[in-house]
Design a protein around this motif. Structure first.
Motif, PDB file in Angstrom:
ATOM      1  N   UNK A 189       1.216  58.939  51.714  1.00 18.35           N
ATOM      2  CA  UNK A 189       1.693  57.884  52.532  1.00 18.35           C
ATOM      3  C   UNK A 189       3.019  58.164  52.674  1.00 18.35           C
ATOM      4  N   UNK A 190       3.063  58.189  54.060  1.00 22.10           N
ATOM      5  CA  UNK A 190       4.575  58.461  54.449  1.00 22.10           C
ATOM      6  C   UNK A 190       5.210  57.295  55.239  1.00 22.10           C
ATOM      7  N   UNK A 191       4.896  56.070  54.901  1.00 12.91           N
ATOM      8  CA  UNK A 191       5.268  54.771  55.596  1.00 12.91           C
ATOM      9  C   UNK A 191       5.627  53.957  54.580  1.00 12.91           C
ATOM     10  N   UNK A 192       5.061  53.594  53.541  1.00  8.03           N
ATOM     11  CA  UNK A 192       5.313  52.639  52.413  1.00  8.03           C
ATOM     12  C   UNK A 192       6.664  52.580  52.111  1.00  8.03           C
TER      13      UNK A 192
ATOM     14  N   UNK B  41      11.836  68.386  50.115  1.00  7.44           N
ATOM     15  CA  UNK B  41      10.800  67.938  49.255  1.00  7.44           C
ATOM     16  C   UNK B  41      10.130  66.559  49.897  1.00  7.44           C
ATOM     17  N   UNK B  42       9.087  66.212  49.362  1.00  5.50           N
ATOM     18  CA  UNK B  42       8.365  65.024  50.078  1.00  5.50           C
ATOM     19  C   UNK B  42       8.658  63.532  49.273  1.00  5.50           C
ATOM     20  N   UNK B  43       9.621  63.765  48.207  1.00  2.18           N
ATOM     21  CA  UNK B  43      10.027  62.733  47.336  1.00  2.18           C
ATOM     22  C   UNK B  43      10.549  61.532  47.964  1.00  2.18           C
ATOM     23  N   UNK B  44      11.580  61.633  48.788  1.00  7.29           N
ATOM     24  CA  UNK B  44      12.061  60.636  49.503  1.00  7.29           C
ATOM     25  C   UNK B  44      11.193  59.831  50.665  1.00  7.29           C
TER      26      UNK B  44
ATOM     27  N   UNK C 175       7.846  60.058  51.107  1.00  4.16           N
ATOM     28  CA  UNK C 175       6.333  59.559  50.625  1.00  4.16           C
ATOM     29  C   UNK C 175       6.166  59.241  49.400  1.00  4.16           C
ATOM     30  N   UNK C 176       4.750  58.956  49.033  1.00  2.61           N
ATOM     31  CA  UNK C 176       4.381  58.537  47.805  1.00  2.61           C
ATOM     32  C   UNK C 176       4.404  59.753  46.841  1.00  2.61           C
ATOM     33  N   UNK C 177       4.547  61.263  47.188  1.00  2.98           N
ATOM     34  CA  UNK C 177       4.322  62.120  46.632  1.00  2.98           C
ATOM     35  C   UNK C 177       5.459  62.978  45.834  1.00  2.98           C
ATOM     36  N   UNK C 178       5.553  63.744  45.376  1.00  5.38           N
ATOM     37  CA  UNK C 178       6.617  64.592  44.563  1.00  5.38           C
ATOM     38  C   UNK C 178       6.343  65.949  44.998  1.00  5.38           C
ATOM     39  N   UNK C 179       7.226  66.649  45.021  1.00  5.20           N
ATOM     40  CA  UNK C 179       7.467  68.341  44.991  1.00  5.20           C
ATOM     41  C   UNK C 179       7.876  68.899  46.364  1.00  5.20           C
ATOM     42  N   UNK C 180       8.078  70.175  46.280  1.00  9.06           N
ATOM     43  CA  UNK C 180       8.670  70.809  47.538  1.00  9.06           C
ATOM     44  C   UNK C 180       7.608  70.696  48.630  1.00  9.06           C
TER      45      UNK C 180
END
Length: 250
Positions: free
Chosen positions: A82-85, A59-62, A64-69
């Motif tokens: 956003x994969x850095x904040x 998933x992107x949850x950890x 990025x600022x997104x959620x989901x698989x």
């Protein structure tokens, strides 16, 4: 085929220089180059539209600022995240890169260990299976001698061996080497074994060396017994921080 006379011990930057930069981003990979890494390690998953995306989790949850698989999101959706904040606000412009973007950024500067995530494996072997896409891209970039492909899914590595007699393949495992692992190493004509450092013993290192394998233990949660691993004669370390390449712990 990857060259055999590699630097020793090989400094492999785990998900890029992940102690100092957000993991699996172009910033982390460029940071690894600046730190003098010999190789970067990265993770590849498939997006909903079957594109090669560099991210570790399902998933992107950890990160990025997104959620989901990952597999439920298109490349366009993934590339907007956003994969850095999450790591530090100064990295807010970092995005999830494609494998092609990473290869373009590092070609000729260091080697690449592409870990294909097991959840991307498809037993029915479609024409655009993840391992086929990885191989096609590596060939397109003319990087066969710079790339090592590893996975916990050894059937995927066997598929790659059938597709290409020369590509370097590494078996990943989080359990001690046994006869099954040695069988699979011979079966896929492997290049290396990448164990969880906590299961490694001198006997296992010697056994894999007898098969001609390189042994690259990986750090777990940012920790690795550098002194112990180097004393066993491992061929390299997959680490988060360059200070972990010396016997003195950070």
């Amino acid at each position: 085929m990857m060259k055999k006379d590699l630097p020793q011990p090989l400094f492999i930057a785990h998900r890029g220089l992940s102690a100092r930069y957000p993991e699996n981003t172009l910033a982390a990979f460029k940071g690894a180059i600046d730190a003098g890494a010999h190789m970067i390690e990265l993770d590849v998953c498939l997006s909903k539209d079957r594109q090669l995306v560099v991210i570790h989790d399902e998933t992107v949850d950890r990160t990025t600022d997104g959620t989901g698989a990952v597999k439920a999101l298109s490349l366009d959706q993934l590339s907007r995240l956003d994969a850095g904040s999450w790591f530090d606000p100064r990295f807010k412009t970092e995005r999830l890169p494609t494998l092609a973007q990473v290869l373009d950024a590092v070609k000729g500067r260091l080697m690449v260990n592409i870990e294909i995530k097991p959840e991307a494996f498809e037993a029915d072997g479609p024409a655009d299976a993840v391992e086929r896409q990885v191989l096609d891209l590596v060939r397109e970039k003319n990087m066969l001698d710079e790339v090592l492909v590893s996975s916990f899914e050894w059937l995927m590595l066997e598929n790659l061996r059938k597709l290409d007699p020369g590509i370097a393949l590494g078996l990943l495992s989080d359990v001690a080497a046994d006869e099954s692992l040695r069988h699979w190493y011979r079966r896929i004509k492997g290049f290396s074994w990448h164990p969880d450092f906590r299961v490694l013993t001198q006997q296992q290192v010697d056994s894999l060396h007898d098969l001609g394998a390189r042994v690259f233990p990986y750090a777990v949660d940012g920790k690795i017994d550098t002194r112990g691993m180097l004393a066993m004669g491992v061929d390299g370390l997959i680490v988060d921080d360059p200070r972990q390449m010396t016997a003195r712990q950070p």
